[in-house]
Design a protein around this motif. Structure first.
Motif, PDB file in Angstrom:
ATOM      1  N   ALA A 115       0.855  -1.192   0.000  1.00  0.00           N
ATOM      2  CA  ALA A 115       0.000   0.000   0.000  1.00  0.00           C
ATOM      3  C   ALA A 115       0.884   1.232   0.000  1.00  0.00           C
ATOM      4  O   ALA A 115       1.819   1.334   0.793  1.00  0.00           O
ATOM      5  CB  ALA A 115      -0.911   0.010   1.212  1.00  0.00           C
ATOM      6  N   ILE A 116       0.608   2.156  -0.891  1.00  0.00           N
ATOM      7  CA  ILE A 116       1.299   3.439  -0.963  1.00  0.00           C
ATOM      8  C   ILE A 116       0.285   4.495  -0.539  1.00  0.00           C
ATOM      9  O   ILE A 116      -0.795   4.603  -1.132  1.00  0.00           O
ATOM     10  CB  ILE A 116       1.794   3.740  -2.395  1.00  0.00           C
ATOM     11  CG1 ILE A 116       2.678   2.619  -2.928  1.00  0.00           C
ATOM     12  CG2 ILE A 116       2.505   5.089  -2.437  1.00  0.00           C
ATOM     13  CD1 ILE A 116       3.954   2.399  -2.181  1.00  0.00           C
ATOM     14  N   VAL A 117       0.614   5.257   0.487  1.00  0.00           N
ATOM     15  CA  VAL A 117      -0.297   6.291   0.983  1.00  0.00           C
ATOM     16  C   VAL A 117       0.247   7.649   0.570  1.00  0.00           C
ATOM     17  O   VAL A 117       1.374   8.003   0.906  1.00  0.00           O
ATOM     18  CB  VAL A 117      -0.445   6.213   2.521  1.00  0.00           C
ATOM     19  CG1 VAL A 117      -1.363   7.308   3.019  1.00  0.00           C
ATOM     20  CG2 VAL A 117      -0.949   4.843   2.932  1.00  0.00           C
ATOM     21  N   GLY A 118      -0.550   8.385  -0.172  1.00  0.00           N
ATOM     22  CA  GLY A 118      -0.158   9.702  -0.652  1.00  0.00           C
ATOM     23  C   GLY A 118       0.276   9.624  -2.102  1.00  0.00           C
ATOM     24  O   GLY A 118       1.141   8.833  -2.459  1.00  0.00           O
ATOM     25  N   LEU A 119      -0.362  10.399  -2.950  1.00  0.00           N
ATOM     26  CA  LEU A 119      -0.055  10.342  -4.368  1.00  0.00           C
ATOM     27  C   LEU A 119       0.415  11.686  -4.909  1.00  0.00           C
ATOM     28  O   LEU A 119      -0.103  12.205  -5.891  1.00  0.00           O
ATOM     29  CB  LEU A 119      -1.260   9.827  -5.164  1.00  0.00           C
ATOM     30  CG  LEU A 119      -1.577   8.360  -4.917  1.00  0.00           C
ATOM     31  CD1 LEU A 119      -2.843   7.960  -5.648  1.00  0.00           C
ATOM     32  CD2 LEU A 119      -0.425   7.484  -5.344  1.00  0.00           C
ATOM     33  N   GLY A 120       1.428  12.209  -4.245  1.00  0.00           N
ATOM     34  CA  GLY A 120       2.173  13.325  -4.815  1.00  0.00           C
ATOM     35  C   GLY A 120       3.138  12.736  -5.823  1.00  0.00           C
ATOM     36  O   GLY A 120       3.038  11.563  -6.210  1.00  0.00           O
ATOM     37  N   TYR A 121       4.113  13.527  -6.254  1.00  0.00           N
ATOM     38  CA  TYR A 121       5.089  13.024  -7.224  1.00  0.00           C
ATOM     39  C   TYR A 121       5.791  11.768  -6.728  1.00  0.00           C
ATOM     40  O   TYR A 121       5.902  10.775  -7.444  1.00  0.00           O
ATOM     41  CB  TYR A 121       6.147  14.092  -7.523  1.00  0.00           C
ATOM     42  CG  TYR A 121       5.692  15.168  -8.463  1.00  0.00           C
ATOM     43  CD1 TYR A 121       5.378  14.877  -9.791  1.00  0.00           C
ATOM     44  CD2 TYR A 121       5.601  16.485  -8.047  1.00  0.00           C
ATOM     45  CE1 TYR A 121       4.970  15.878 -10.658  1.00  0.00           C
ATOM     46  CE2 TYR A 121       5.206  17.488  -8.908  1.00  0.00           C
ATOM     47  CZ  TYR A 121       4.893  17.175 -10.219  1.00  0.00           C
ATOM     48  OH  TYR A 121       4.498  18.160 -11.077  1.00  0.00           O
ATOM     49  N   SER A 122       6.275  11.790  -5.498  1.00  0.00           N
ATOM     50  CA  SER A 122       7.043  10.651  -4.991  1.00  0.00           C
ATOM     51  C   SER A 122       6.164   9.420  -4.788  1.00  0.00           C
ATOM     52  O   SER A 122       6.601   8.294  -5.044  1.00  0.00           O
ATOM     53  CB  SER A 122       7.780  11.013  -3.701  1.00  0.00           C
ATOM     54  OG  SER A 122       6.876  11.420  -2.713  1.00  0.00           O
ATOM     55  N   GLY A 123       4.933   9.592  -4.352  1.00  0.00           N
ATOM     56  CA  GLY A 123       4.028   8.463  -4.174  1.00  0.00           C
ATOM     57  C   GLY A 123       3.698   7.781  -5.493  1.00  0.00           C
ATOM     58  O   GLY A 123       3.668   6.559  -5.580  1.00  0.00           O
ATOM     59  N   VAL A 124       3.469   8.573  -6.525  1.00  0.00           N
ATOM     60  CA  VAL A 124       3.177   8.022  -7.852  1.00  0.00           C
ATOM     61  C   VAL A 124       4.403   7.274  -8.372  1.00  0.00           C
ATOM     62  O   VAL A 124       4.294   6.155  -8.883  1.00  0.00           O
ATOM     63  CB  VAL A 124       2.759   9.133  -8.841  1.00  0.00           C
ATOM     64  CG1 VAL A 124       2.736   8.621 -10.274  1.00  0.00           C
ATOM     65  CG2 VAL A 124       1.405   9.704  -8.463  1.00  0.00           C
ATOM     66  N   GLU A 125       5.574   7.876  -8.228  1.00  0.00           N
ATOM     67  CA  GLU A 125       6.805   7.239  -8.694  1.00  0.00           C
ATOM     68  C   GLU A 125       7.072   5.934  -7.945  1.00  0.00           C
ATOM     69  O   GLU A 125       7.434   4.923  -8.543  1.00  0.00           O
ATOM     70  CB  GLU A 125       7.986   8.202  -8.516  1.00  0.00           C
ATOM     71  CG  GLU A 125       9.285   7.668  -9.047  1.00  0.00           C
ATOM     72  CD  GLU A 125       9.320   7.520 -10.566  1.00  0.00           C
ATOM     73  OE1 GLU A 125      10.079   6.651 -11.042  1.00  0.00           O
ATOM     74  OE2 GLU A 125       8.600   8.252 -11.248  1.00  0.00           O
TER      75      GLU A 125
END
Length: 56
Positions: free
Chosen positions: A5-15
């Motif tokens: 699970a990835i929480v937060g979809l800023g640039y780094s989260g998307v990457e």
């Protein structure tokens, strides 16, 4: 199967989500969790659309 699970979809989260998904291939899944109504909220619309294509 591996589940991430990835929480937060800023640039780094998307990457991070894209990289992990690419490395897992068919051995697991990545769930992207975002609390905002859009991903990469500070990005220009074109970048936001490209990021959305990467994670879907």
């Amino acid at each position: 199967p591996i589940q991430v699970a990835i929480v937060g979809l800023g640039y780094s989260g998307v990457e991070l989500a894209a990289t992990i998904s690419e490395r897992l291939k068919n051995t697991g899944t990545v769930k992207a969790i975002n609390f905002q109504t859009t991903i990469c909220p500070n990005a220009p619309p074109g970048n936001r659309e490209a990021a959305l294509k990467v994670i879907t």
